[in-house]
Design a protein around this motif. Structure first.
Motif, PDB file in Angstrom:
ATOM      1  N   ILE A 145      64.849  75.663   9.184  1.00  0.00           N
ATOM      2  CA  ILE A 145      64.507  77.045   8.827  1.00  0.00           C
ATOM      3  C   ILE A 145      64.260  77.061   7.324  1.00  0.00           C
ATOM      4  N   PRO A 146      63.153  77.610   6.802  1.00  0.00           N
ATOM      5  CA  PRO A 146      62.032  78.161   7.558  1.00  0.00           C
ATOM      6  C   PRO A 146      61.209  77.081   8.246  1.00  0.00           C
ATOM      7  N   ILE A 147      60.486  77.488   9.303  1.00  0.00           N
ATOM      8  CA  ILE A 147      59.721  76.542  10.114  1.00  0.00           C
ATOM      9  C   ILE A 147      58.379  76.250   9.432  1.00  0.00           C
ATOM     10  N   LEU A 148      58.069  74.956   9.341  1.00  0.00           N
ATOM     11  CA  LEU A 148      56.774  74.528   8.779  1.00  0.00           C
ATOM     12  C   LEU A 148      55.834  74.141   9.912  1.00  0.00           C
ATOM     13  N   GLU A 149      54.545  74.199   9.648  1.00  0.00           N
ATOM     14  CA  GLU A 149      53.532  73.849  10.650  1.00  0.00           C
ATOM     15  C   GLU A 149      53.669  72.390  11.085  1.00  0.00           C
ATOM     16  N   THR A 150      54.244  71.558  10.221  1.00  0.00           N
ATOM     17  CA  THR A 150      54.401  70.139  10.532  1.00  0.00           C
ATOM     18  C   THR A 150      55.659  69.852  11.338  1.00  0.00           C
ATOM     19  N   ASP A 151      56.502  70.866  11.580  1.00  0.00           N
ATOM     20  CA  ASP A 151      57.721  70.642  12.349  1.00  0.00           C
ATOM     21  C   ASP A 151      57.378  70.337  13.806  1.00  0.00           C
ATOM     22  N   LYS A 152      58.383  69.766  14.486  1.00  0.00           N
ATOM     23  CA  LYS A 152      58.176  69.341  15.877  1.00  0.00           C
ATOM     24  C   LYS A 152      57.871  70.540  16.781  1.00  0.00           C
ATOM     25  N   THR A 153      56.921  70.369  17.699  1.00  0.00           N
ATOM     26  CA  THR A 153      56.637  71.415  18.686  1.00  0.00           C
ATOM     27  C   THR A 153      57.223  70.975  20.022  1.00  0.00           C
ATOM     28  N   ASN A 154      58.148  71.785  20.519  1.00  0.00           N
ATOM     29  CA  ASN A 154      58.817  71.440  21.779  1.00  0.00           C
ATOM     30  C   ASN A 154      59.151  72.744  22.505  1.00  0.00           C
ATOM     31  N   PRO A 155      58.128  73.398  23.110  1.00  0.00           N
ATOM     32  CA  PRO A 155      58.342  74.739  23.671  1.00  0.00           C
ATOM     33  C   PRO A 155      59.450  74.757  24.718  1.00  0.00           C
ATOM     34  N   THR A 156      60.211  75.871  24.712  1.00  0.00           N
ATOM     35  CA  THR A 156      61.281  76.016  25.696  1.00  0.00           C
ATOM     36  C   THR A 156      60.869  76.974  26.817  1.00  0.00           C
TER      37      THR A 156
END
Ligand code: UFG
Length: 329
Positions: free
Chosen positions: A127-138
């Motif tokens: 936090i805060p979330i960056l565009e490069t952070d992992k994408t793992n939808p729940t």
């Protein structure tokens, strides 16, 4: 040349059309009116009622109009519904986008701005979330939006199409005129549900969980005004028109408010006590979602104007007070 707005009768779509027209753009709207409202269609826009899954219809829209760029809001967006009816989300969000892209490629339309979501990240690692952070939808909603982003990426590589994906955090508020605003049926979002209490539609607001690892135990979200979101779409079109490469941007204020803080602010804005009842957690809710929007600020020149939660809720209240039943007459 016109901008084609898919889903331009919906909440964020209609606000974007209002801003585009204020900026002197010609606008063509496509909306199947499944969740959109004909009353939200700007009178200066050319309107087609139809479905993006219908290839012949989409071809006709591209043939009858000189389209420079597409802004794509036409999707289902309820997290809970996406979990009980995932195939509806695959059909509309993914199959619809596939048909749209086939038609765009056939008509050599090479620019698209796309409404994505914080739900592409899932439970954040930072936090805060960056565009490069992992994408793992729940949830399935976030999964379809992430898959749509990937569809743009690979179609872009093959056919020279460029895209901007805008990952919204919590959209809220309403147009300053009070003429258009949020109107979902059923409503699931926090701020419109809270405002149903002073509007006499519900007796209390339910807080979904007060045992989260946050200062007051309730979930923290980044609330961003719908007109600020709308402006980012205009800047994204300009970015693509200037010849820039495909890109992804978070859109939020970078400030988090808890559910309790939002309710307290709504009490102050409306002057109503707004009773709150604590219930258990809602499945799939992350404790904290706060955006870093530094990239949108630096690359797009985006500068959100509504960073005061009281004013954001006041703009929503102006709309809901005047339209307690949404667009229903
Ligand atoms: N909440 C309540 N009571 C309610 C409604 C909501 O306590 O009656 C809470 C939720 O649990 C959550 C917060 O208020 O903690 C905000 O909930 P919303 O439903 O308004 O918004 P979400 O954060 O769940 O959803 C938003 C977007 C989605 C997106 C999601 C990503 O609206 O499109 O963020 O997590 F997918």
């Amino acid at each position: 040349m016109a901008i084609l707005v898919l889903g331009g009768a919906g909440y964020i779509g209609s606000h974007t059309v209002y801003e585009l027209i204020d900026y002197g753009e010609q606008v063509v709207i496509v909306d199947n009116l499944e969740t959109g409202h004909i009353e939200a269609v700007h009178p200066k826009a050319k309107f087609y009622q139809g479905d993006i899954r219908n290839r012949a219809f989409m071809d006709r829209v591209f043939e009858e109009n000189k389209i420079d760029a597409v802004i794509h809001f036409a999707a289902n967006s309820l997290v809970g519904e996406s979990m009980t009816n995932p195939l509806k989300y695959y059909d509309n969000n993914l199959c619809g986008t596939k048909v749209l892209l086939e038609s765009m490629v056939a008509h050599r339309i090479d620019k698209i701005v796309f409404s994505s979501t914080a739900a592409t990240y899932g439970e954040p690692e930072n936090i805060p979330i960056l565009e490069t952070d992992k994408t793992n939808p729940t949830n399935c909603y976030g999964e379809t939006k992430l898959s749509m982003e990937k569809m743009f990426k690979w179609t872009g590589k093959a056919h020279g199409l460029r895209y901007v994906s805008l990952r919204y955090f919590n959209a809220c508020g309403a147009h300053e005129s009070g003429q258009i605003g949020e109107a979902h049926a059923p409503e699931t979002h926090l701020i419109p549900l809270i405002l149903q209490v002073p509007n006499g539609i519900r007796e209390s607001i339910t807080i979904f969980g007060d045992d989260y690892p946050t200062p007051d135990g309730t979930c923290i979200r980044d609330y961003i005004h719908v007109t600020d979101l709308a402006m980012a779409h205009i800047q994204a079109v300009q970015y693509l028109r200037a010849g820039n490469t495909s890109n992804i941007f978070n859109l939020g204020n970078g400030v988090g408010f808890s559910v309790k803080e939002v309710i307290e602010t709504a009490r102050a804005v409306t002057g109503h006590p707004i009773p709150a009842v604590i219930e258990g957690r809602r499945a799939g809710d992350p404790a904290r979602l706060i955006a870093s929007s530094e990239k949108a600020r630096q690359v797009l020149g985006w500068n959100p104007q509504h960073d005061d939660l009281s004013k954001i809720i006041a703009s929503a209240w102006k709309w809901h007070k005047g339209h307690p039943d949404g667009f229903a007459k």
